[in-house]
Scaffold this active site. Structure first.
Site: not given
Ligand code: SAH
Length: 374
Positions: A103, A116, A123, A127, A130, A352
Site C-alpha cells: 500500500e 507515504c 514487516c 510492533c 501496528c 499510520c
C-alpha cells in the site's frame, strides 16, 4: 504451434529500466550503443517528464523508441484498488509481479503533498500496536518497486513534469509498510534516484526515513542517503519499549539514542523527528513526557505525537484528546516542537499503522523472521 507461441510478445520478459542507477542503465543499454547525451535524455524522460511509455519520448529518434519498447519497460505498478478518503487522502493497493501487494498513501495538505511509501511487503518487526506487523508474508521491495510507487502515484495525480513550483507530490516519507533499514540498499538506490537533479529532483530535506531503531544502519542512512531521520521511539524506558517495539530487545534505548546523537548532519535546522504513538495508560502519563524531555535534551529534535489508530483486533486504546494535549504541553514547555499528527484517511484504513495488504489477520509467530538479516 510452438513457433507462434515463441514469437508472441512476452510482456513479462521485458527488462524494467526503472530502479537502475545511471551506471546500470548504461550497462543495460550497452547493446544499443547510446551516447551519454542520449542516456541523459532518456533519464530525463523517465524521471523528469515521467514518460509512461517509450512512444511518447519524442526527444528520442523514432527507431530508438521502437527498439526500446520492444525490450524494456518503465515500471509502473498495477493498482488493484484506489480509495479516496473524505479528507482527500488517497490509498493505493498495488499488485506486484509475484502477486504480493503493498500500500502507498498520498496525503494532501495546504502547503504540501506527502507520499507515504512502503519499503517491504509486510514487516518483521511485530510492533504490538501496528497492523502491518500482523501480516504473514514479508519480503523486501526492489528499488524498482519503491520507485514504481512514486511514479505511479505521480501519474495518478497528473503531476508531471517533476520540478514545478506547484507540484502535488512535494515530500516523501518512508513510513509505509516495512522497515526501510532492513532493506537498505534498495531504499538507498530508490531515494538517490528520487533526489536526482535531472530527474524527480526532490530535495533530501523533503524526504524522511522512519526506522523503528535498526541501530547499526542509522549512521549509513545519514552518510549515504542523507535524508531526514525519524525514529519510532514510543517509550522512554526499556521495560515498556521491549514490550511494544520488540526490536528494542536487540537494540535498547541507550544505543538508539547514542546513534541519534551521532547522526551525520544533525543541527538545529535539521532535527530528528521522534514519533511517539499515544497509547492509553501505556506510555501517555506525565512522567513519561518528563522522561522523554530529559532523554532528548542534547539532541536537536522534534516530537511527533501520533494518536493511536485502531485496527481490528488491536489490544490498545487511543489516549484521550486531553491526555494527548497535556503530553504535548509538557513537551512544548520543555522546548520541543510537539505537533500532534492528525490522523489522515482513517475511513479507508490509511492512517499510520493501519496498512496491511493481506486478509490474514493472525499475528506472526516470533520464530520466522523472513528478511530481517541486518
Ligand atoms: N518501520 C518504520 C516505518 C513505519 S512508519 C518505523 O517503524 O519507523 C509508521 C509510523 O506509525 C511508525 O512510527 C509506527 O510506529 C507508527 N504506528 C504504527 N502503528 C500505529 C498505529 N496503530 N497508530 C499510530 N501509529 C502507528
Amino acid at each position: 504451434m510452438m513457433d507462434s507461441i515463441a514469437i508472441a510478445p512476452d510482456q513479462t520478459a521485458k527488462t524494467n529500466l526503472i530502479g537502475l542507477d545511471l551506471a546500470e542503465l548504461e550497462e543495460t543499454l550497452a547493446p544499443l550503443n547510446l551516447r551519454s547525451f542520449r542516456l541523459g535524455q532518456l533519464w530525463q524522460q523517465m524521471y523528469r517528464l515521467g514518460a509512461p511509455d517509450f512512444a511518447s519520448m519524442t526527444t528520442l529518434a523514432k527507431t530508438l523508441r521502437v527498439d526500446l519498447a520492444e525490450r524494456f519497460s518503465l515500471g509502473r505498478l498495477e493498482a488493484s484498488t484506489t480509495e479516496v478518503s473524505k479528507d482527500g487522502t488517497t490509498k493505493w493497493l498495488f499488485k506486484l509481479e509475484d502477486g504480493s501487494q503493498v500500500e502507498t498513501v498520498y496525503i494532501p495538505e495546504k502547503d504540501r503533498g506527502t507520499l507515504c511509501v512502503s519499503s517491504q511487503v509486510g514487516c518483521t518487526l511485530n510492533c504490538r500496536f501496528c497492523h502491518t506487523g500482523t501480516q504473514m508474508l514479508v519480503r523486501n521491495l526492489t528499488a524498482a518497486e519503491i520507485l514504481g510507487q512514486i511514479l505511479t502515484a505521480k501519474d495518478a495525480l497528473n503531476d508531471w513534469p517533476a520540478p514545478r513550483p506547484d507540484r502535488k507530490l512535494t515530500n516523501i516519507v518512508m513510513m509505509g509498510m516495512g522497515e526501510p533499514l532492513y532493506n537498505f540498499e534498495n531504499v538507498k538506490k530508490a531515494l538517490l534516484t528520487a533526489m536526482s537533479d535531472t530527474g524527480l529532483g526532490l530535495s533530501r530535506r523533503r524526504i524522511t526515513l522512519s526506522t523503528a531503531g535498526v541501530v547499526p544502519m542509522i549512521e549509513r542512512a545519514g552518510s549515504e542517503i542523507g535524508v531526514n531521520l525519524a525514529i519510532s521511539l514510543h517509550a522512554t524506558n526499556d521495560e515498556i519499549r521491549d514490550r511494544i517495539v520488540p526490536i528494542n530487545r536487540k537494540y535498547p534505548i541507550e544505543q538508539l539514542i547514542q546513534a541519534c546523537r551521532d547522526y551525520p548532519t544533525l543541527n538545529n535546522a535539521r532535527r530528528i523527528t521522534f514519533e511517539y504513538v499515544m497509547l492509553k495508560d501505556v506510555n501517555d502519563l506525565d512522567e513519561h513526557a518528563h522522561a522523554l524531555a530529559r532523554m532528548l535534551k542534547d539532541i536537536p529534535s522534534k516530537i511527533n505525537l501520533i494518536p493511536f489508530n485502531k485496527w481490528p483486533g488491536a489490544e490498545f486504546e487511543r489516549s484521550t484528546d486531553e491526555r494527548i494535549q497535556r503530553f504535548a504541553n509538557i513537551m512544548m514547555d520543555a522546548g520541543y516542537p510537539s505537533p500532534v499528527r492528525t490522523p489522515r484517511g482513517e475511513d479507508i484504513q490509511a492512517a499510520c499503522g493501519q496498512l496491511k495488504s493481506a486478509t490474514e489477520r493472525k499475528r506472526r509467530t516470533k520464530t520466522a523472521p523472513a528478511v530481517a538479516a541486518d
